[in-house]
Scaffold this motif. Structure first.
Motif, PDB file in Angstrom:
ATOM      1  N   HIS A  63       0.834  -1.205   0.000  1.00 31.26           N
ATOM      2  CA  HIS A  63       0.000   0.000   0.000  1.00 31.26           C
ATOM      3  C   HIS A  63       0.864   1.250   0.000  1.00 31.26           C
ATOM      4  CE1 HIS A  63      -3.206   2.840   1.079  1.00 31.26           C
ATOM      5  NE2 HIS A  63      -2.412   3.262   2.053  1.00 31.26           N
ATOM      6  N   LEU A  64       1.918   1.262   0.813  1.00 33.10           N
ATOM      7  CA  LEU A  64       2.808   2.437   0.870  1.00 33.10           C
ATOM      8  C   LEU A  64       3.496   2.674  -0.468  1.00 33.10           C
ATOM      9  CD1 LEU A  64       4.482   1.963   4.379  1.00 33.10           C
ATOM     10  CD2 LEU A  64       2.698   3.591   3.757  1.00 33.10           C
ATOM     11  N   VAL A  65       3.921   1.584  -1.115  1.00 32.70           N
ATOM     12  CA  VAL A  65       4.616   1.717  -2.402  1.00 32.70           C
ATOM     13  C   VAL A  65       3.655   2.141  -3.499  1.00 32.70           C
ATOM     14  CG1 VAL A  65       5.882   0.452  -4.179  1.00 32.70           C
ATOM     15  CG2 VAL A  65       6.406   0.059  -1.767  1.00 32.70           C
ATOM     16  N   ILE A 100       6.119   5.371  -1.422  1.00 31.44           N
ATOM     17  CA  ILE A 100       7.120   5.320  -0.361  1.00 31.44           C
ATOM     18  C   ILE A 100       7.974   4.083  -0.602  1.00 31.44           C
ATOM     19  CG2 ILE A 100       7.495   5.139   2.133  1.00 31.44           C
ATOM     20  CD1 ILE A 100       4.847   6.523   2.564  1.00 31.44           C
ATOM     21  N   ARG A 101       9.085   4.272  -1.277  1.00 31.82           N
ATOM     22  CA  ARG A 101       9.997   3.170  -1.548  1.00 31.82           C
ATOM     23  C   ARG A 101      11.195   3.240  -0.610  1.00 31.82           C
ATOM     24  NH1 ARG A 101       8.555   0.652  -6.164  1.00 31.82           N
ATOM     25  NH2 ARG A 101       7.116   1.752  -7.532  1.00 31.82           N
ATOM     26  N   ASP A 102      10.928   3.637   0.601  1.00 33.03           N
ATOM     27  CA  ASP A 102      11.962   3.780   1.622  1.00 33.03           C
ATOM     28  C   ASP A 102      12.435   2.398   2.031  1.00 33.03           C
ATOM     29  OD1 ASP A 102      11.999   5.375   4.912  1.00 33.03           O
ATOM     30  OD2 ASP A 102      13.547   4.305   3.808  1.00 33.03           O
ATOM     31  N   THR A 103      13.639   2.014   1.605  1.00 32.93           N
ATOM     32  CA  THR A 103      14.110   0.672   1.904  1.00 32.93           C
ATOM     33  C   THR A 103      14.505   0.510   3.355  1.00 32.93           C
ATOM     34  OG1 THR A 103      16.295   1.345   1.139  1.00 32.93           O
ATOM     35  CG2 THR A 103      14.892   0.190  -0.425  1.00 32.93           C
ATOM     36  N   LEU A 104      14.498   1.575   4.128  1.00 29.24           N
ATOM     37  CA  LEU A 104      14.657   1.389   5.569  1.00 29.24           C
ATOM     38  C   LEU A 104      13.447   0.663   6.138  1.00 29.24           C
ATOM     39  CD1 LEU A 104      16.221   4.751   6.762  1.00 29.24           C
ATOM     40  CD2 LEU A 104      17.304   2.526   6.582  1.00 29.24           C
ATOM     41  N   LEU A 164      15.763  13.299  -1.256  1.00 29.41           N
ATOM     42  CA  LEU A 164      15.645  14.066  -0.020  1.00 29.41           C
ATOM     43  C   LEU A 164      14.296  14.772   0.054  1.00 29.41           C
ATOM     44  CD1 LEU A 164      17.358  14.722   2.468  1.00 29.41           C
ATOM     45  CD2 LEU A 164      18.150  16.770   1.312  1.00 29.41           C
ATOM     46  N   TRP A 165      13.844  15.344  -1.073  1.00 28.52           N
ATOM     47  CA  TRP A 165      12.538  16.002  -1.088  1.00 28.52           C
ATOM     48  C   TRP A 165      11.415  14.990  -0.880  1.00 28.52           C
ATOM     49  CZ3 TRP A 165      11.313  20.646  -0.076  1.00 28.52           C
ATOM     50  CH2 TRP A 165      12.161  21.705  -0.399  1.00 28.52           C
ATOM     51  N   HIS A 166      11.569  13.801  -1.444  1.00 30.54           N
ATOM     52  CA  HIS A 166      10.555  12.765  -1.243  1.00 30.54           C
ATOM     53  C   HIS A 166      10.495  12.376   0.231  1.00 30.54           C
ATOM     54  CE1 HIS A 166       8.133   9.193  -1.781  1.00 30.54           C
ATOM     55  NE2 HIS A 166       9.067   8.475  -1.195  1.00 30.54           N
ATOM     56  N   ARG A 167      11.671  12.176   0.854  1.00 26.61           N
ATOM     57  CA  ARG A 167      11.702  11.832   2.278  1.00 26.61           C
ATOM     58  C   ARG A 167      11.068  12.940   3.111  1.00 26.61           C
ATOM     59  NH1 ARG A 167      15.192   8.943   5.768  1.00 26.61           N
ATOM     60  NH2 ARG A 167      15.622   7.590   4.003  1.00 26.61           N
ATOM     61  N   TYR A 168      11.360  14.202   2.759  1.00 28.09           N
ATOM     62  CA  TYR A 168      10.799  15.332   3.491  1.00 28.09           C
ATOM     63  C   TYR A 168       9.263  15.337   3.409  1.00 28.09           C
ATOM     64  CZ  TYR A 168       9.368  20.167   4.387  1.00 28.09           C
ATOM     65  OH  TYR A 168       8.723  21.284   4.851  1.00 28.09           O
ATOM     66  N   ASN A 169       8.721  15.096   2.213  1.00 24.05           N
ATOM     67  CA  ASN A 169       7.271  15.120   2.043  1.00 24.05           C
ATOM     68  C   ASN A 169       6.594  14.003   2.828  1.00 24.05           C
ATOM     69  OD1 ASN A 169       7.162  17.363   0.312  1.00 24.05           O
ATOM     70  ND2 ASN A 169       7.675  16.111  -1.472  1.00 24.05           N
ATOM     71  N   VAL A 170       7.223  12.834   2.884  1.00 21.47           N
ATOM     72  CA  VAL A 170       6.657  11.724   3.644  1.00 21.47           C
ATOM     73  C   VAL A 170       6.633  12.058   5.132  1.00 21.47           C
ATOM     74  CG1 VAL A 170       7.028   9.328   4.368  1.00 21.47           C
ATOM     75  CG2 VAL A 170       7.298   9.962   1.961  1.00 21.47           C
TER      76      VAL A 170
END
Length: 298
Positions: free
Chosen positions: A69-71, A76-80, A173-179
């Motif tokens: 769902h996140l992807v 959100i493809r945050d591999t963490l 970085l902008w994607h991480r910030y928006n999430v």
């Protein structure tokens, strides 16, 4: 930052979700669990709710549907999010430590540097995320990935890994910030009332900045201190009044005038200059920082 300043024992207690009085705290997530839970709230035993879009999903002791769902819905493809033990990685995807060690012993010293087994895709993604996290946690410039010394270090540790360009890192970085901003917006919506703190400060290069923070007690009776925005103040340009700045930041996070209990200023000058206007236009009470007032008294 607050968790980073805790001692090892205290930090482990916070991360395991137990406060000093023994109550459960959901804000500090157990790092042994999947990071997917940073984006979901559990509703009973059979359902979870996405913190970003509020959609409810069925939960059957697996985070696969939550991850998809996140992807799919939020990119959100945050591999963490991906812990190797959580992703059911097959043995073919990642060589066993014993086989890697055995293979490295068979290689000659001059060949082992350049002919190590290529890292699997999850490992490559993890390294990329950790490079990004190092940049924003330690405030390094994006151009660091082009520095020769850093490239030599990464090349030695992981020869098959290719460092991204500063442009790629900027997009990530902008994607991480928006999430994170969406997550913070959802968290702020749970506050019954917030204290807006306004603090001006000067960098080592002499540039003046204005940081706007929200302080409140959340639903678990914990004190929350969230930085909503930091703006550069241009002395040579006509700046809008403080009320307009605060109103714009609050609106960006979906907060209304009525959600503000009071505005905390960092100096008597700021309090005197803005208190009347904030009261008349927005109905906000102003207070001066008690520590600053005590310092002036001393």
């Amino acid at each position: 930052n607050m968790a980073a300043n805790l001692g090892p024992a205290s930090r482990r207690k916070r991360e395991k979700g137990t406060s000093h009085d023994g109550t459960s705290t959901s804000l500090y997530v157990d790092r042994r669990k999947s990071k997917v839970w940073n984006y979901y709230t559990k509703l009973g035993d059979a359902y979870v709710e996405c913190n970003v879009c509020k959609k409810q999903l069925s939960f059957h002791n697996s985070t696969t549907t939550m991850r998809e769902h996140l992807v799919r819905k939020h990119s959100i493809r945050d591999t963490l999010l991906s812990q190797l033990k959580d992703d059911q990685t097959s043995e073919s995807d990642c060589a066993a430590p014993e086989s890697v060690a055995k293979r490295s012993r068979q290689m000659t010293p001059e060949n082992s540097l350049y002919h190590t087994a290529s890292c699997s895709e999850p490992r490559t993604d993890m390294i990329l995320e950790l490079v990004l996290e190092m940049l924003f946690r330690d405030l390094h410039p994006l151009s660091m990935v082009k520095d020769k010394g850093f490239g030599l270090l990464v090349g030695y540790l992981e020869p098959s890994f290719t460092l991204p360009s500063p442009v790629q890192l900027s997009s990530m970085l902008w994607h991480r910030y928006n999430v994170v901003k969406q997550h913070l917006e959802h968290y702020l919506q749970t506050a019954q009332a917030i204290v807006v703190c306004v603090e001006s400060w000067v960098s080592q290069l002499g540039q003046t900045y204005l940081t706007i923070m929200a302080n409140f007690i959340d639903g678990e009776w914990r004190r929350a201190r969230c930085v909503m925005e930091t703006q550069q103040v241009h002395e040579n340009k006509a700046e809008g009044n403080l009320g307009e700045k605060l109103y714009a930041v609050l609106s960006e996070f979906g907060l209304s005038n009525k959600s503000v209990f009071c505005v905390m200023h960092d100096s008597l000058q700021s309090t005197a200059a803005n208190s009347q206007q904030l009261k008349n236009v927005y109905g906000w009470t102003s207070l001066c920082c008690a520590a600053h007032t005590l310092h002036l008294c001393i």
